[in-house]
Write an enzyme that holds these catalytic residues in place. Sequence first.
Site, PDB file in Angstrom:
ATOM      1  N   LYS A 139       0.836  -1.204   0.000  1.00 25.84           N
ATOM      2  CA  LYS A 139       0.000   0.000   0.000  1.00 25.84           C
ATOM      3  C   LYS A 139       0.870   1.254   0.000  1.00 25.84           C
ATOM      4  O   LYS A 139       0.614   2.212  -0.746  1.00 25.84           O
ATOM      5  CB  LYS A 139      -0.905   0.016   1.234  1.00 25.84           C
ATOM      6  CG  LYS A 139      -1.768   1.266   1.350  1.00 25.84           C
ATOM      7  CD  LYS A 139      -2.295   1.497   2.743  1.00 25.84           C
ATOM      8  CE  LYS A 139      -1.227   2.050   3.663  1.00 25.84           C
ATOM      9  NZ  LYS A 139      -1.772   2.639   4.904  1.00 25.84           N
ATOM     10  N   ASN A 140       1.912   1.264   0.833  1.00 26.46           N
ATOM     11  CA  ASN A 140       2.737   2.464   0.975  1.00 26.46           C
ATOM     12  C   ASN A 140       3.626   2.717  -0.230  1.00 26.46           C
ATOM     13  O   ASN A 140       4.261   3.772  -0.325  1.00 26.46           O
ATOM     14  CB  ASN A 140       3.578   2.380   2.250  1.00 26.46           C
ATOM     15  CG  ASN A 140       2.742   2.541   3.501  1.00 26.46           C
ATOM     16  OD1 ASN A 140       1.633   3.085   3.456  1.00 26.46           O
ATOM     17  ND2 ASN A 140       3.254   2.074   4.635  1.00 26.46           N
ATOM     18  N   CYS A 178      -3.749   7.887  10.769  1.00 32.42           N
ATOM     19  CA  CYS A 178      -3.677   7.326  12.117  1.00 32.42           C
ATOM     20  C   CYS A 178      -3.171   8.354  13.124  1.00 32.42           C
ATOM     21  O   CYS A 178      -2.255   9.132  12.841  1.00 32.42           O
ATOM     22  CB  CYS A 178      -2.735   6.113  12.144  1.00 32.42           C
ATOM     23  SG  CYS A 178      -3.379   4.668  11.299  1.00 32.42           S
ATOM     24  N   ARG A 195       3.088  14.333  12.677  1.00 36.43           N
ATOM     25  CA  ARG A 195       3.873  14.060  11.474  1.00 36.43           C
ATOM     26  C   ARG A 195       3.779  15.301  10.595  1.00 36.43           C
ATOM     27  O   ARG A 195       3.059  15.320   9.603  1.00 36.43           O
ATOM     28  CB  ARG A 195       3.340  12.810  10.770  1.00 36.43           C
ATOM     29  CG  ARG A 195       3.472  11.576  11.631  1.00 36.43           C
ATOM     30  CD  ARG A 195       3.227  10.304  10.859  1.00 36.43           C
ATOM     31  NE  ARG A 195       1.814  10.037  10.672  1.00 36.43           N
ATOM     32  CZ  ARG A 195       1.336   8.941  10.082  1.00 36.43           C
ATOM     33  NH1 ARG A 195       2.162   8.034   9.640  1.00 36.43           N
ATOM     34  NH2 ARG A 195       0.043   8.760   9.951  1.00 36.43           N
ATOM     35  N   ASP A 200       6.562   0.443  11.867  1.00 38.71           N
ATOM     36  CA  ASP A 200       5.311  -0.226  11.507  1.00 38.71           C
ATOM     37  C   ASP A 200       5.270  -1.694  11.939  1.00 38.71           C
ATOM     38  O   ASP A 200       4.231  -2.346  11.806  1.00 38.71           O
ATOM     39  CB  ASP A 200       5.073  -0.140   9.999  1.00 38.71           C
ATOM     40  CG  ASP A 200       4.501   1.208   9.582  1.00 38.71           C
ATOM     41  OD1 ASP A 200       4.179   2.018  10.465  1.00 38.71           O
ATOM     42  OD2 ASP A 200       4.371   1.447   8.366  1.00 38.71           O
ATOM     43  N   ARG A 238      -7.414  -0.479   6.309  1.00 38.84           N
ATOM     44  CA  ARG A 238      -6.618   0.520   5.589  1.00 38.84           C
ATOM     45  C   ARG A 238      -5.300  -0.063   5.091  1.00 38.84           C
ATOM     46  O   ARG A 238      -4.701   0.487   4.166  1.00 38.84           O
ATOM     47  CB  ARG A 238      -6.325   1.727   6.493  1.00 38.84           C
ATOM     48  CG  ARG A 238      -7.539   2.598   6.786  1.00 38.84           C
ATOM     49  CD  ARG A 238      -7.133   3.855   7.561  1.00 38.84           C
ATOM     50  NE  ARG A 238      -6.012   4.508   6.922  1.00 38.84           N
ATOM     51  CZ  ARG A 238      -4.869   4.822   7.533  1.00 38.84           C
ATOM     52  NH1 ARG A 238      -4.719   4.555   8.812  1.00 38.84           N
ATOM     53  NH2 ARG A 238      -3.901   5.416   6.886  1.00 38.84           N
TER      54      ARG A 238
END
Length: 416
Positions: free
Chosen positions: A22-23, A116, A121, A304, A396
Amino acid sequence: MDKIEVEGGVRLSGEVIISGAKNAALPVMAASILGPGENLISNVPQLRDISTMGKLLAHLGMGYHQENGGVILQSSDITSIEAPYDYVKTMRASVLVLGPLVARAGEAKVSLPGGCAIGARPINLHTIGLEKMGAEISLSEGYIHAKAKKLKGADIYFDIPTVTGTENLMMAATLAEGETVLENAACEPEVVDLANALISMGADIRGAGTRIVKIKGVTGLSPLNYRIIPDRIEAGTFLAAAAITEGDVGINNCEPGHIESVINKLKETGVEITHETDRLRVRGPARVNAEDIQTRPYPGFPTDMQAQFMALMTLAEGTSLITENIFENRFMHVAELKRMGADIRVEGSIAKVKGIRALKGAPVMATDLRASASLVVAGLAAKGTTIIDRVYHIDRGYESIEEKLKVLGARIRRIK
C-alpha cells in the site's frame, strides 16, 4: 461497525501470498498525475486507502478504475487543483498529490492531512522544500496553497528523514528546471519503488535508496505501466503471527531483503526462518526468547512492525525493552494488550515487556493500523476469544487479513 473475532490457540500452517505494498502504491498512484494519458499500475492491494486515493484523483479530473488486482488512471486532463478535507482527513498519504500538482498544473490546494493518530507528522519539510524550488506557499483555513509557474531545481536538506517528504519533492523535481538534490533523504523500499516508477516514465533520478537523491528535471513524462513491490509490513506481520502460534508457514511473493532487520531480530528470539528469492518459511518455537528492539528509519527496525513484535514479546521468555524512536504516540496498543493479561510498563519512549505464559482473550479496541494488527497477532495465541473493535483501521493496510489467516488454519471471522 465491523469487528474481528479470533479464537486463539491454533497453530498456523500452510502458505500465504503477500499483497502489493500500500505504501508503495499510493505515491505511484499520485505520480500518475505527471504522466498525461492512461496509467496502468499492477499488484495493487484492494484496500480502503487505495480507494480513497482513487476517489481523490477522480476529484482532480482523472479517470479511475480498479480491476484484476490493479488500477487504471486516465490523467489526460486535470480539472481541479484542490484536494478537499473530506478525502484527505482519513489518509495522510493524500498529501502526496501536492508535489505532482504543482509540477504539472503550477498550483495545488491541499487540505492538511489526517490518518492514524500516532503522533505529530508535520509536513513543513514538504512545504519548505517546495519554497526552495520557487513555489509560493500559504496556509489558511486548514489548506496548503502552493503556486509556481515553473519549479526550479534546488539543494534541499531534510532535518529528519521523511518518507512522504522525499517522495513529494522527488515527484515535484521531475519536471523542475535544473537539478534538485535531496540530502538526508528517506531510504525506504517504497521510496525506491516510486523512483523506479518515475524512471520508467522518463524521469532522471539517481541515488534513490541512499541519503542523497539527485533529480534532473525533464520537459515531460510518459504514462505509467508499473508493478508495485510486495508489502514488507504485511510479510513481517505474518512472520510474527506464525512465530507466536508455534506455526510453520510459507510466505510467498515477498522481498526478504526489505525486512532483513525484522528477520534478523526474529531469528535472535529463536524463530527459524529460511528464505529464497521471493519466499520465506517460518517455524515458531515452543516459546520465543525476549529481545530488545529500537525503531529506526530504514534499514533499521521499522516502526510499523513495533506493535506486532511487542505482541510476540508478551509471551517471550524474559523481559524485553521496546524503544519507539519514530513516533511519540505509538504505544496506544499497550493498554489493549494489558487487557489480555500482558505485563507491560511504559516509561516515555520505552516499553518494558515482561513475558508471561499465556494471554487471555478479551474485548479490545484498535487505535491505529498497526495496533490493530498487533491485537490480531496476540489474539491468535490467546486462550479463549478476542473481539477486536474498530477494525476499519486494519482495512486501511491489510487486504483480507482474516481470509488469509483462515487459509492458515486460524479460527477468525469478521462480525458485520
